[in-house]
Design an enzyme around this catalytic site. Structure first.
Site, PDB file in Angstrom:
ATOM      1  N   HIS A 224       0.862  -1.188   0.000  1.00  0.00           N
ATOM      2  CA  HIS A 224       0.000   0.000   0.000  1.00  0.00           C
ATOM      3  C   HIS A 224       0.899   1.238   0.000  1.00  0.00           C
ATOM      4  CE1 HIS A 224      -4.016  -1.661   0.945  1.00  0.00           C
ATOM      5  NE2 HIS A 224      -3.319  -2.661   1.468  1.00  0.00           N
TER       6      HIS A 224
ATOM      7  N   GLU B 243       0.735   3.915   1.757  1.00  0.00           N
ATOM      8  CA  GLU B 243       1.071   4.384   3.096  1.00  0.00           C
ATOM      9  C   GLU B 243       2.187   3.562   3.719  1.00  0.00           C
ATOM     10  OE1 GLU B 243      -1.830   3.381   1.901  1.00  0.00           O
ATOM     11  OE2 GLU B 243      -3.417   4.795   2.405  1.00  0.00           O
TER      12      GLU B 243
END
Length: 76
Positions: free
Chosen positions: A55, A57
């Protein structure tokens, strides 16, 4: 942090999202900021790499951890 700084960092996150989009990924980007400096960047690569942990993040956080030499991201 002033509005113009926040807008700058959001534009940088959007640039990361464009990188994901260009690779047929969900267009999400992220940046980690410390003292007005980007210390981590990331964009989704889950499909390309077939890795659920890729991901945006998480990539940005990992890069920030490496930059700081610590898992703690206080004040980021």
């Amino acid at each position: 942090m002033e509005l113009h700084e926040k807008e700058f960092f959001m534009r940088e996150a959007l640039k990361e999202a464009q990188k994901a989009y260009d690779q047929a990924e969900v267009p999400i980007g992220a940046v980690v900021v410390l003292n007005g400096e980007i210390i981590g960047r990331g964009h989704n690569l889950r499909e390309k790499e077939q890795d659920a942990t890729l991901h945006a993040e998480i990539k940005a956080i990992r890069q920030a951890n490496q930059h700081l030499g610590s898992w703690r991201l206080e004040d980021c």
